[in-house]
Design an enzyme around this catalytic site. Structure first.
Site, PDB file in Angstrom:
ATOM      1  N   LYS A 193      34.935  43.464  43.182  1.00 51.16           N
ATOM      2  CA  LYS A 193      35.355  43.870  41.831  1.00 51.16           C
ATOM      3  C   LYS A 193      34.249  43.675  40.796  1.00 51.16           C
ATOM      4  O   LYS A 193      34.124  44.476  39.869  1.00 51.16           O
ATOM      5  CB  LYS A 193      36.629  43.144  41.408  1.00 51.16           C
ATOM      6  CG  LYS A 193      36.477  41.691  41.043  1.00 51.16           C
ATOM      7  CD  LYS A 193      37.793  41.116  40.572  1.00 51.16           C
ATOM      8  CE  LYS A 193      37.685  39.630  40.308  1.00 51.16           C
ATOM      9  NZ  LYS A 193      36.829  39.297  39.178  1.00 51.16           N
ATOM     10  N   THR A 194      33.433  42.632  40.928  1.00 51.72           N
ATOM     11  CA  THR A 194      32.360  42.419  39.957  1.00 51.72           C
ATOM     12  C   THR A 194      31.352  43.559  40.018  1.00 51.72           C
ATOM     13  O   THR A 194      30.844  44.020  38.984  1.00 51.72           O
ATOM     14  CB  THR A 194      31.662  41.060  40.189  1.00 51.72           C
ATOM     15  OG1 THR A 194      32.649  40.033  40.208  1.00 51.72           O
ATOM     16  CG2 THR A 194      30.665  40.758  39.079  1.00 51.72           C
TER      17      THR A 194
ATOM     18  N   ASP B 162      38.882  41.508  32.923  1.00 51.87           N
ATOM     19  CA  ASP B 162      38.798  41.033  34.311  1.00 51.87           C
ATOM     20  C   ASP B 162      39.878  39.968  34.536  1.00 51.87           C
ATOM     21  O   ASP B 162      40.333  39.324  33.599  1.00 51.87           O
ATOM     22  CB  ASP B 162      37.401  40.449  34.538  1.00 51.87           C
ATOM     23  CG  ASP B 162      37.143  40.126  36.000  1.00 51.87           C
ATOM     24  OD1 ASP B 162      37.902  40.608  36.867  1.00 51.87           O
ATOM     25  OD2 ASP B 162      36.171  39.397  36.282  1.00 51.87           O
ATOM     26  N   GLU B 163      40.288  39.778  35.798  1.00 54.54           N
ATOM     27  CA  GLU B 163      41.313  38.790  36.173  1.00 54.54           C
ATOM     28  C   GLU B 163      42.557  38.968  35.295  1.00 54.54           C
ATOM     29  O   GLU B 163      43.121  37.993  34.771  1.00 54.54           O
ATOM     30  CB  GLU B 163      40.766  37.355  36.036  1.00 54.54           C
ATOM     31  CG  GLU B 163      39.537  37.065  36.879  1.00 54.54           C
ATOM     32  CD  GLU B 163      39.816  36.953  38.365  1.00 54.54           C
ATOM     33  OE1 GLU B 163      40.965  37.218  38.789  1.00 54.54           O
ATOM     34  OE2 GLU B 163      38.895  36.628  39.132  1.00 54.54           O
TER      35      GLU B 163
ATOM     36  N   GLN C 170      46.949  37.149  43.496  1.00 57.31           N
ATOM     37  CA  GLN C 170      46.142  35.968  43.189  1.00 57.31           C
ATOM     38  C   GLN C 170      46.501  35.356  41.841  1.00 57.31           C
ATOM     39  O   GLN C 170      45.694  34.646  41.239  1.00 57.31           O
ATOM     40  CB  GLN C 170      44.653  36.327  43.225  1.00 57.31           C
ATOM     41  CG  GLN C 170      44.167  36.759  44.596  1.00 57.31           C
ATOM     42  CD  GLN C 170      42.679  36.970  44.634  1.00 57.31           C
ATOM     43  OE1 GLN C 170      41.890  36.015  44.621  1.00 57.31           O
ATOM     44  NE2 GLN C 170      42.263  38.222  44.690  1.00 57.31           N
TER      45      GLN C 170
ATOM     46  N   ARG D  27      39.360  32.481  50.969  1.00 58.46           N
ATOM     47  CA  ARG D  27      38.054  31.934  50.572  1.00 58.46           C
ATOM     48  C   ARG D  27      37.024  31.984  51.702  1.00 58.46           C
ATOM     49  O   ARG D  27      35.837  32.148  51.428  1.00 58.46           O
ATOM     50  CB  ARG D  27      38.184  30.471  50.101  1.00 58.46           C
ATOM     51  CG  ARG D  27      39.025  30.211  48.857  1.00 58.46           C
ATOM     52  CD  ARG D  27      38.667  31.067  47.693  1.00 58.46           C
ATOM     53  NE  ARG D  27      39.543  32.241  47.618  1.00 58.46           N
ATOM     54  CZ  ARG D  27      39.267  33.333  46.945  1.00 58.46           C
ATOM     55  NH1 ARG D  27      38.136  33.455  46.301  1.00 58.46           N
ATOM     56  NH2 ARG D  27      40.106  34.352  46.934  1.00 58.46           N
TER      57      ARG D  27
END
Length: 671
Positions: free
Chosen positions: A28-29, A215-216, A246, A608
């Protein structure tokens, strides 16, 4: 690496609302940075019209660093890449006077807030040891974030702490205003008020900024979203990026419904799903999906990975927490000796901090270096906090909380008895302690019970404050003034007296020099106007609230909570303590709440690792010295047996494992 078709679609969708469901490890970044670069370089959109918001200073900084590698610096001029709170601070710097504050307002950090609430509790004859200020502040913050109210917020008063918080709320808000101070939550609340109450201010921002990205987005709370809506006005060029799977911060007020209902608010929104995971192996992603698909109300999507591996996820049950720690530590020792992983590529993740103890003990026994993430950091060091308090007090002599920390450091002979007299006098007259100091300096007959020697020390202190207030105001550079102030105060002499170890003494003095360095770097940043000392203090306050900076070359095994692990990745991960009452948390079980957020928390932990994932649980665990039987987490039953191997581990199994490990070690030595 080229962008995949879904990523390209997100990058190329510029006009109108866009919702990007970005699964864990889906790049996503890269999408966000490429989208902004595409807007500026290919669509000729001025960077000064773009606002991109993230949730931590760290992620905003990473975004800026990546963009600078893609877009010439001059073309990025005017872009806002910041957190919600930094954006709020920007608005307050320009317009806070409209709400009746002075422009040189003070931003309270957590320590300031706790001191203030302690004082309010004492006024109400309540013992801060029985009603911890942190608990009161947690309730006040939650109310401000979820309701967007301050004085009139209605808290759940069915339990004692909330009842006290309800009573203290108006006093807390009035006290902040009196001290020309705001707290962290006000960085959203007050700008929202400004945009609501002063249409001309809102209109100026609407004309200036036209493209917005968050974002997020799953971590956004209702208050932040209302603030953003007022800031963007009629523009529907809103791109939000996030993953409802998430969303793990409901306890901070985040509202997952905002991302789930985005399509309802923007019926013409474009929806893009980033489903390819570039981080983890196929078995890890399939195991994680077998868990999260059990959540109700989630947007249906299934991550996939092209990274093939025969290494399945492994679940181990041990007799108790000691055996669990021995198992985890022995596996870590094995891979370190074989050089399969470096220490910093390994993480032990747990639900709550108390679970770290047996793992720390066992890692120490084996001489395996480790680090508990989120521990002691630069801003927690005494000399750093003392120096910041001096800076704050010079900038704002009405800051009684900073004064109480520094008034007798270095020692001036102004003891607790004198301080109590000064506080009583200030309180009775409705003035600051510094105003009392000025009266003492000007009038020898004022407060005669203050001894002559103490009066002389107060005079010197006032002189120091006034001198450096003037120097910070007039000097072309601030860092040399701070250096001079540290010398004048006598920090080095006092630290040398306190520390018998010269190395410790030098380290503490070095920390003060680092603070001067920070100010020098801050002054050298590009900006339209010369920074003031208030700007630096506000930057420090934001940094002190943010996550502690991790050491870049840290080779230690990392121990951290699942909440702290969000956004991080490791080669090898152990998710430990997967039992009922721990995950899901006992509070969730007792109060009959939905376990969806707890399941999302485990999902975050499971996504993770890059290469290998272990899950562990103990069949019994000590509580207050007594061994209590525990049941495996209900989530274990939801995991697919196709990709998760189950190993109930008895003591004899562990002993056999140890023997095998020793045999492998001998072979390595012979080889």
């Amino acid at each position: 690496m080229k962008l995949n078709p879904a990523q390209m679609e997100a990058v190329n969708t510029i006009q109108g609302p866009l919702l990007v469901f970005a699964g864990a490890g889906s790049g996503k970044t890269r999408v966000i940075t490429n989208r902004i670069a595409h807007m500026i370089q290919n669509k000729d959109i001025s960077a000064g019209k773009i606002v991109a918001l993230s949730f931590t200073n760290k992620s905003a900084k990473e975004l800026a660093e990546r963009l600078r590698k893609m877009v010439p610096r001059e073309k990025l001029k005017g872009i806002i890449l910041s957190t919600f709170h930094s954006l709020g601070l920007r608005i307050l710097k320009e317009h806070i006077a409209k709400l009746g504050y002075h422009e040189t307002f003070l931003l309270f950090n957590g320590g300031d807030q706790e001191s203030f609430v302690s004082e309010l509790l004492k006024i109400k004859k309540i013992d801060p040891k029985k009603v911890p200020p942190k608990e009161i502040l947690r309730r006040i913050s939650y109310a401000k974030n979820t309701m967007g109210l301050s004085r009139n917020a209605s808290l759940d008063v069915s339990e004692e702490f909330s009842l006290v918080a309800q009573e203290l709320f108006p006093m807390y808000e009035d006290g902040l205003k009196e001290k020309n101070a705001i707290d962290f939550d006000d960085l959203i609340l007050l700008p929202k008020r400004i945009l609501q109450e002063f249409p001309e201010v809102a209109e100026a921002y609407h004309k200036k900024y036209q493209y917005f990205l968050v974002d997020e987005f799953q971590d956004t709370n209702q208050l932040q979203y209302q603030f953003l809506s007022l800031f963007r006005g009629e523009s529907d060029n809103l791109c939000v990026v996030g993953d409802d799977d998430q969303s793990i911060y409901a306890f901070r007020g985040s509202n997952v419904e905002l991302i789930l209902n985005f399509e309802r608010e923007f019926p013409h929104a474009k929806i893009v799903r980033l489903l390819e995971n570039y981080r983890s192996t196929r078995p890890i992603i399939e195991a994680a999906h077998s868990l999260i698909k059990n959540n109700k109300g989630r947007k249906e999507k299934q991550l996939f990975s092209r990274i093939q591996s025969d290494d399945n996820v492994e679940y181990y049950e041990t007799a108790d927490e000691k055996e669990e720690a021995i198992f985890v530590a022995s596996r870590i020792q094995s891979v370190l000796i074989k050089n399969e992983f470096q220490g910093n590529e390994i993480a032990i993740l747990f639900r709550t901090n108390f679970q770290s103890r047996p793992f720390e003990e066992e890692l120490r026994n084996r001489n395996i270096p480790y680090k508990v993430v989120g521990g002691y950091n630069f801003f927690d060091r005494k000399e750093v906090r003392d120096c910041i308090c001096y800076l704050r007090y010079v900038a704002n002599p009405k800051d009684d909380y900073s004064l109480l920390r520094i008034i007798n450091y270095p020692k001036r002979g102004i003891g607790p008895t004198t301080v109590n007299k000064l506080q009583e006098e200030a309180f009775s007259k409705g003035i600051s302690i510094f105003d009392v100091f000025l009266k003492i300096v000007e009038d020898v007959d004022y407060l005669t019970e203050v001894k002559t020697k103490v009066r002389q020390e107060i005079y010197h202190f006032v002189e120091l404050v006034e001198t450096f207030k003037k120097k910070f105001s007039l000097s072309p550079k601030l860092a040399p003034v701070l250096k001079e102030m540290i010398t004048q105060i006598g920090f080095e002499r006092e630290i040398s007296i306190e520390e018998s170890d010269e190395k410790v003494s030098k380290a503490r003095i070095f920390n003060l020099s680092e603070l001067v360095n920070m100010l020098a770097f801050f002054e050298n940043e590009e900006r339209e106007e010369k920074p003031k000392i208030f700007d630096f203090l506000q930057r420090l306050a934001l940094m002190m609230e943010d996550e502690p900076k991790e050491e870049e070359k840290d080779r230690r095994v990392q121990l951290l909570t699942m909440h702290q692990s969000k956004g991080l990745e490791y080669d090898l991960v152990f998710l430990v303590g997967l039992e009922e009452g721990i995950l899901p948390n006992s509070r969730v079980i007792e109060e009959g709440e939905a376990v969806d957020e707890e399941r999302r928390l485990l999902y975050v932990g499971m996504t993770r690792p890059r290469r290998k994932l272990y899950l562990t649980a103990a069949r019994s665990r000590r509580k207050f010295g007594e061994q209590i039987a525990s049941d495996p987490s209900r989530f274990i039953k939801e995991l697919s047996r196709d990709v998760v191997l189950y190993f109930p581990l008895e003591k004899e199994d562990r002993e056999a494992e140890t023997l095998n490990f020793l045999e492998e070690l001998e072979k390595l030595k012979v080889g």
